[in-house]
Design an enzyme around this catalytic site. Structure first.
Site, PDB file in Angstrom:
ATOM      1  N   GLU A  35     -18.438  -3.345 -14.204  1.00 25.78           N
ATOM      2  CA  GLU A  35     -17.130  -3.404 -14.985  1.00 25.78           C
ATOM      3  C   GLU A  35     -17.488  -5.239 -15.034  1.00 25.78           C
ATOM      4  O   GLU A  35     -17.286  -6.174 -14.290  1.00 25.78           O
ATOM      5  CB  GLU A  35     -15.606  -3.197 -14.061  1.00 25.78           C
ATOM      6  CG  GLU A  35     -14.833  -2.336 -14.455  1.00 25.78           C
ATOM      7  CD  GLU A  35     -13.370  -2.108 -14.213  1.00 25.78           C
ATOM      8  OE1 GLU A  35     -13.055  -3.302 -14.182  1.00 25.78           O
ATOM      9  OE2 GLU A  35     -13.093  -1.050 -14.130  1.00 25.78           O
TER      10      GLU A  35
ATOM     11  N   SER B 154      -4.400  -1.349  -6.701  1.00 25.95           N
ATOM     12  CA  SER B 154      -4.721  -1.651  -7.566  1.00 25.95           C
ATOM     13  C   SER B 154      -5.622  -3.499  -6.912  1.00 25.95           C
ATOM     14  O   SER B 154      -4.720  -3.912  -7.073  1.00 25.95           O
ATOM     15  CB  SER B 154      -4.143  -1.960  -8.963  1.00 25.95           C
ATOM     16  OG  SER B 154      -4.829  -2.650 -10.208  1.00 25.95           O
TER      17      SER B 154
ATOM     18  N   HIS C 282      -5.373  -6.029  -9.099  1.00 23.37           N
ATOM     19  CA  HIS C 282      -5.145  -6.623  -9.903  1.00 23.37           C
ATOM     20  C   HIS C 282      -3.372  -6.799  -8.878  1.00 23.37           C
ATOM     21  O   HIS C 282      -2.437  -8.340  -9.790  1.00 23.37           O
ATOM     22  CB  HIS C 282      -4.632  -6.081 -11.343  1.00 23.37           C
ATOM     23  CG  HIS C 282      -5.651  -6.331 -12.181  1.00 23.37           C
ATOM     24  ND1 HIS C 282      -6.317  -7.394 -12.295  1.00 23.37           N
ATOM     25  CD2 HIS C 282      -6.713  -5.069 -12.671  1.00 23.37           C
ATOM     26  CE1 HIS C 282      -8.073  -7.011 -13.249  1.00 23.37           C
ATOM     27  NE2 HIS C 282      -8.416  -6.203 -13.107  1.00 23.37           N
TER      28      HIS C 282
HETATM   29 ZN   LIG Z   1      -9.585  -5.769 -13.575  1.00 24.15          ZN
END
Ligand SMILES: [Zn+2]
Length: 339
Positions: free
Chosen positions: A188, A127, A129
């Site tokens: 996104e 990820s 993130h």
């Molecule tokens: Zn995200």
């Protein structure tokens, strides 16, 4: 999947090169161009080296993010506020361990389930993130938080304003619309990525390319089929500028096929690196005549002028992309005549 793996393996190798080149292996220093996606794992030493700071998110929860990312995010937030656009932090940094917990929780949630987790949550270790450089935001409209993915996607106007400002603060929009074949994620609008440089962010945003494509494009001669397509389109742009000068104000290309140009044998290009061999291609393209230019001049026998859109549309053409080792540059040959 296998094809993707090959592509990404090259990108991973590139990420390694960049890491070394930037001296990012030194303690406390990170490579702001690190690539973490579905195919490229967080570097081993990342969590040890990244400097995280604390912040509050939209729900007053403690969140963490990389120091420089936060500083630039605050500036972005302020600049947008002046335009009447309110953005608020959502989730940012997640350690590999937290991602494991999230994955577990979502897969077991009857309203979400494993498909939802697969779509919206990365496999632990994969990820963006984890880097602390990725920022998810929510927006505030008429004093109310808009936080559901679908609701945010519907707020096109607000997100357009947000995206326009990103590069000025070193951020890019990471998951572009219609580019999930490259990024692995659908659109996104809320997921922002700090890349450590306004100049690089601007280049990526101006060219409307994904981060993956940007990393490919700076690899100079070596690349993948995706990089080859990108290189062909870029070289064609220059080629048409040479041919037509200011008679065209814009050009668009869509490379539909690439082959190795070898003794008139059509050999599909799989994982060949551009620069190793000449590449034959098929492309559809269109040209926009500049003001005062007679579209007929751009017509090439079978062109078609779309009056309403103001573009000359052409049928497919064949050509060859050649790389000169001596000049370290690309050129287009045999355009329109094939190979
Ligand atoms: Zn995200």
């Amino acid at each position: 999947m296998k094809k993707k793996f090959i592509i990404m393996a090259t990108v991973i190798a590139l990420a390694g090169v960049l890491t070394t080149a930037c001296g990012a292996n030194q303690k406390g220093k990170i490579d702001y161009l690190v690539l973490v996606n579905k195919y490229s794992q967080l570097p081993d030493n990342w969590e040890k080296n990244v400097e995280l700071v604390s912040a509050k998110n939209a729900w007053d929860e403690d969140v963490k993010l990389e120091k420089q990312t936060y500083e630039h995010y605050k500036e972005l937030e302020k600049a947008l506020k002046k335009e009447g656009v309110i953005i608020v932090l959502d989730s940012i940094y997640r350690s590999v361990k937290e991602q494991e917990e999230l994955w577990d929780r979502w897969s077991k949630d009857p309203e979400k389930g494993i498909d939802y987790a697969k779509k919206y949550a990365a496999v632990p270790g994969y990820s963006e993130h984890h880097t602390g450089l990725a920022v998810d935001i929510v927006i505030e409209k008429d004093g109310k938080l808009i936080e559901e993915n679908e609701d945010m996607i519907a707020e096109r106007e607000i997100f357009e304003k947000i995206h326009k400002k990103l590069a000025d603060y070193g951020f890019i929009l990471r998951y572009l619309e219609g580019r999930d074949d490259i990024t692995g994620y659908t659109y996104e609008p809320w997921h922002l990525r700090y890349v450590g440089s306004k100049k690089i962010a601007k280049e990526i945003m101006d060219k409307d390319i994904t981060f993956e494509e940007y990393l490919e494009s700076i690899k100079d001669i070596k690349g993948t089929p995706e990089a080859a397509k990108y290189q062909i389109e870029k070289t064609l742009q220059e080629y048409f500028k040479e041919v037509y000068g200011d008679k065209i104000s814009n050009s668009r290309f869509n490379v539909t096929k690439i082959y190795t140009a070898k003794e008139e044998k059509e050999e599909p290009l799989k994982s060949l690196k551009i620069g190793d061999k000449d590449i034959a291609f098929e492309v559809t393209y269109q040209l926009q005549p500049s003001e005062g230019t007679d579209p007929n001049e751009l017509m090439i026998p079978d062109g078609e002028y779309d009056k309403k859109l103001g573009w000359v549309k052409n049928l497919s053409r064949l050509g060859v992309l050649k790389y000169s080792e001596k000049n370290k540059s690309y050129s287009i040959e045999n355009f329109g005549t094939g190979w």
